[in-house]
Design a protein around this motif. Sequence first.
Motif, PDB file in Angstrom:
ATOM      1  N   GLU A  46       0.617  -1.509   0.229  1.00 25.47           N
ATOM      2  CA  GLU A  46      -0.043   0.123  -0.145  1.00 25.47           C
ATOM      3  C   GLU A  46       0.527   1.089   0.312  1.00 25.47           C
ATOM      4  O   GLU A  46       0.781   2.067  -0.763  1.00 25.47           O
ATOM      5  N   ALA A  49       2.732   1.190  -3.551  1.00 25.91           N
ATOM      6  CA  ALA A  49       2.015   2.331  -4.470  1.00 25.91           C
ATOM      7  C   ALA A  49       1.302   3.261  -4.442  1.00 25.91           C
ATOM      8  O   ALA A  49       1.327   3.844  -5.339  1.00 25.91           O
ATOM      9  N   LEU A  50       1.312   4.110  -3.042  1.00 30.47           N
ATOM     10  CA  LEU A  50       2.003   5.290  -2.858  1.00 30.47           C
ATOM     11  C   LEU A  50       2.023   6.240  -3.044  1.00 30.47           C
ATOM     12  O   LEU A  50       2.121   7.453  -3.603  1.00 30.47           O
ATOM     13  N   ALA A  53       2.556   6.317  -7.495  1.00 34.97           N
ATOM     14  CA  ALA A  53       1.396   6.919  -7.904  1.00 34.97           C
ATOM     15  C   ALA A  53       1.972   8.868  -7.338  1.00 34.97           C
ATOM     16  O   ALA A  53       1.922   9.475  -7.867  1.00 34.97           O
ATOM     17  N   ALA A  67      -3.636   4.535  -7.374  1.00 28.40           N
ATOM     18  CA  ALA A  67      -2.938   3.201  -6.017  1.00 28.40           C
ATOM     19  C   ALA A  67      -4.142   1.944  -6.003  1.00 28.40           C
ATOM     20  O   ALA A  67      -3.924   1.219  -6.365  1.00 28.40           O
TER      21      ALA A  67
END
Length: 75
Positions: A46, A49-50, A53, A67
């Motif tokens: 998580e 991904a953030l 992005a 994300a």
Amino acid sequence: MTGIRTAAAAEMLGVSPSTLRTWERRLGYPQPARTPGNHRQYELDEIEALRDALRETHNISSAVEIAQRRGRGPA
């Protein structure tokens, strides 16, 4: 329980722990699990991904959408 604590996750994202908690509260992302002592534990996928992005968009709202669209982290 495994995961990344708030300070480490914030460092990965290049923000303060307070900013990370604000994103969680206002945007619902990222969504950490809680330890028995009620400490936040973020999932590495998580946070990565953030981070990815955010590097692309430089905008938290857009980064959260990206994300989530990529299927990393909760929808």
